[in-house]
Design a protein around this motif. Structure first.
Motif, mmCIF file in Angstrom:
data_model
loop_
_atom_site.group_PDB
_atom_site.id
_atom_site.type_symbol
_atom_site.label_atom_id
_atom_site.label_comp_id
_atom_site.label_asym_id
_atom_site.label_seq_id
_atom_site.Cartn_x
_atom_site.Cartn_y
_atom_site.Cartn_z
ATOM 1 N N SER A 39 -55.758 150.008 -102.666
ATOM 2 C CA SER A 39 -55.272 151.487 -102.188
ATOM 3 C C SER A 39 -55.812 152.328 -103.193
ATOM 4 O O SER A 39 -55.928 152.135 -104.604
ATOM 5 C CB SER A 39 -53.895 151.074 -102.043
ATOM 6 N N ASP A 40 -55.486 153.792 -103.075
ATOM 7 C CA ASP A 40 -55.951 154.658 -104.139
ATOM 8 C C ASP A 40 -54.859 155.802 -104.090
ATOM 9 O O ASP A 40 -54.772 156.592 -103.015
ATOM 10 C CB ASP A 40 -57.398 155.362 -103.448
ATOM 11 N N PRO A 41 -54.224 155.841 -105.006
ATOM 12 C CA PRO A 41 -54.358 155.217 -106.340
ATOM 13 C C PRO A 41 -53.836 153.897 -106.169
ATOM 14 O O PRO A 41 -53.086 153.635 -105.329
ATOM 15 C CB PRO A 41 -53.601 156.030 -107.151
ATOM 16 N N PRO A 42 -54.084 153.001 -107.019
ATOM 17 C CA PRO A 42 -53.438 151.529 -107.068
ATOM 18 C C PRO A 42 -52.181 151.581 -106.894
ATOM 19 O O PRO A 42 -51.494 152.573 -107.486
ATOM 20 C CB PRO A 42 -54.176 151.003 -108.595
ATOM 21 N N GLU A 43 -51.442 150.693 -106.056
ATOM 22 C CA GLU A 43 -50.138 150.760 -105.994
ATOM 23 C C GLU A 43 -49.513 149.534 -106.363
ATOM 24 O O GLU A 43 -49.815 148.129 -106.389
ATOM 25 C CB GLU A 43 -49.882 150.970 -104.094
ATOM 26 N N VAL A 44 -48.313 149.552 -107.283
ATOM 27 C CA VAL A 44 -47.660 148.496 -107.659
ATOM 28 C C VAL A 44 -46.920 147.791 -106.601
ATOM 29 O O VAL A 44 -45.933 148.710 -105.752
ATOM 30 C CB VAL A 44 -46.756 148.919 -108.676
ATOM 31 N N THR A 45 -47.059 146.806 -106.190
ATOM 32 C CA THR A 45 -46.268 146.238 -104.945
ATOM 33 C C THR A 45 -45.217 145.232 -105.343
ATOM 34 O O THR A 45 -44.281 145.095 -104.508
ATOM 35 C CB THR A 45 -47.272 145.268 -104.350
ATOM 36 N N ALA A 46 -44.982 144.655 -106.526
ATOM 37 C CA ALA A 46 -44.119 143.845 -106.827
ATOM 38 C C ALA A 46 -43.947 143.804 -108.394
ATOM 39 O O ALA A 46 -44.844 143.849 -109.080
ATOM 40 C CB ALA A 46 -44.339 142.356 -106.285
ATOM 41 N N VAL A 47 -42.606 143.722 -108.996
ATOM 42 C CA VAL A 47 -42.263 143.456 -110.319
ATOM 43 C C VAL A 47 -42.033 141.736 -110.331
ATOM 44 O O VAL A 47 -41.238 141.471 -109.728
ATOM 45 C CB VAL A 47 -41.240 144.479 -110.723
ATOM 46 N N LEU A 48 -42.611 141.421 -111.268
ATOM 47 C CA LEU A 48 -42.399 139.971 -111.611
ATOM 48 C C LEU A 48 -40.884 139.760 -112.473
ATOM 49 O O LEU A 48 -40.561 140.731 -112.932
ATOM 50 C CB LEU A 48 -43.430 139.354 -112.458
ATOM 51 N N GLU A 49 -40.408 138.676 -112.368
ATOM 52 C CA GLU A 49 -39.223 138.542 -112.761
ATOM 53 C C GLU A 49 -39.203 138.683 -114.366
ATOM 54 O O GLU A 49 -40.130 138.196 -114.949
ATOM 55 C CB GLU A 49 -38.662 136.877 -112.504
ATOM 56 N N ARG A 50 -38.313 139.349 -114.864
ATOM 57 C CA ARG A 50 -38.223 139.610 -116.271
ATOM 58 C C ARG A 50 -37.451 138.730 -117.220
ATOM 59 O O ARG A 50 -36.399 138.329 -116.688
ATOM 60 C CB ARG A 50 -37.207 140.829 -116.599
#
Ligand SMILES: Nc1nc2c(ncn2[C@@H]2O[C@H](COP(=O)(O)OP(=O)(O)OP(=O)(O)O)[C@@H](O)[C@H]2O)c(=O)[nH]1
Ligand SMILES: [Mg+2]
Ligand SMILES: [Zn+2]
Length: 317
Positions: A39-50
């Motif tokens: 996608s444009d701009p790149p899209e953050v789709t998930a946050v990994l477990e902290r």
């Protein structure tokens, strides 16, 4: 990993910094994220477990937390020696640091401005027993090697401290270039001005990553109490020897904490600070309980309304 601005983030992709959108996922600096590069701009789709998260209570009375940094190993509590050490502030920083799941250490900056940095080291040692402390100077280079050693080879540290204590100056010295904007000498009297406004990840040449942050004034406690127990491990140890399990150390017979104060092993000021923070945490817990109870009541009320409506529309048989 990312740096976050409102609604957007800067993501490190293959060693490059790439602006990305983060409307769906809430990211904080230090997060590991999944990015849709198509996608444009790149899209953050998930946050990994902290694996760790440094939080504080949102200033202004709200019962909500703010994550300041994620996945750090070390919280560097930064204090400038151009101002007096405030034990209560140091305590708070340490509580939040331990609570995050990371390990705290104290960095005293601007050591070039005092005649005897050793005195400040002793002072901090008394407030923060068992915590590593180093005196540094971005001007003379004092202590920088030790801080680098703490970070090498692959550790991530976040800088936590008030505005103007010299966090960005420290980063610049450790990186070896003027990467982070530093308050100009002319503007140094501009109180309340924040030079650093975003939380930035800075890879260090000797390995490790530093997270520079804007200075924080308020350090509202957040958490379940593990951080408090760690910070005041000496008090907790003593409390383990009190005759009563639920001893409040307020004049009960057989109180080991009071005995330690009486014979000078425990600073009464330290006990008082512990008590105050304990009260703050209890207060927070009560408010969170209250909030959870109200949310449950609302859910139950909604459920009842739905059942009623269903009954009304059910065809008679
Ligand atoms: N004498 C001396 N001054 C320092 C040292 N480190 C920083 N300063 C000065 O302290 C002021 C604030 O430094 P910054 O690095 O911008 O502070 P900061 O903690 O990043 O501040 P914010 O970004 O606002 O949170 C600047 O004028 C620096 O030149 C030091 O080791 N010695
Ligand atoms: Mg700064
Ligand atoms: Zn007791």
């Amino acid at each position: 990993m990312a740096r976050s601005d409102r609604g957007g983030a800067v993501v490190l992709l293959d060693g490059r910094s790439v602006p990305a959108r983060s409307t769906r996922a809430h990211v904080v600096a230090g997060d590991w994220v999944a990015v849709d590069v198509a996608s444009d701009p790149p899209e953050v789709t998930a946050v990994l477990e902290r694996r760790s998260a440094l939080r504080r209570r949102v200033p202004g009375g709200a019962t909500a937390d703010q994550v300041l940094a994620a996945n750090v190993d070390l919280v560097l509590v930064v204090h400038g020696l151009d101002r007096p050490i405030v034990p209560g502030r140091l305590d708070r920083s340490l509580v939040l640091a331990w609570e995050s799941g990371a390990v705290p250490a104290v960095v005293l900056t601007k050591a070039d401005l005092v005649a005897e940095p050793a005195e400040a080291l002793d002072e901090v040692g008394a407030v923060a027993p068992g915590v590593d402390v180093v005196a540094t100077s971005a001007t003379t280079g004092l202590g920088l090697e030790e801080v680098s050693r703490w970070l090498a080879p692959h550790r991530t540290a976040v800088l936590l401290g008030a505005s103007g204590v010299g966090k960005s100056s420290l980063v610049n010295r450790l990186v070896g270039t003027d990467l982070q904007a530093v308050r100009s000498v002319r503007a140094a009297d501009g109180k309340g001005r924040h030079t650093t406004t975003t939380r930035d990840l800075v890879p260090l040449p000797g390995g490790g990553v530093l997270l520079d942050t804007p200075g924080l004034r308020a350090l509202g406690l957040w958490g379940e109490g593990e951080g408090l127990s760690r910070t005041f491990a000496d008090v907790e140890d003593l409390a383990g020897s009190c005759r009563f399990r639920d001893c409040r150390h307020a004049g009960e017979p057989g109180c080991a904490v009071q005995a330690a104060v009486d014979d000078g092993r425990l600073d009464p000021g330290r006990l008082e600070r512990f008590r105050r923070l304990e009260r703050e945490l209890t207060h927070l817990e009560l408010r969170l309980d209250e909030q959870a109870r109200r949310a449950r009541d609302r859910r139950v009320a909604r459920l009842y309304r739905e059942i009623k409506r269903e009954r009304r529309h059910r065809p008679r048989s």
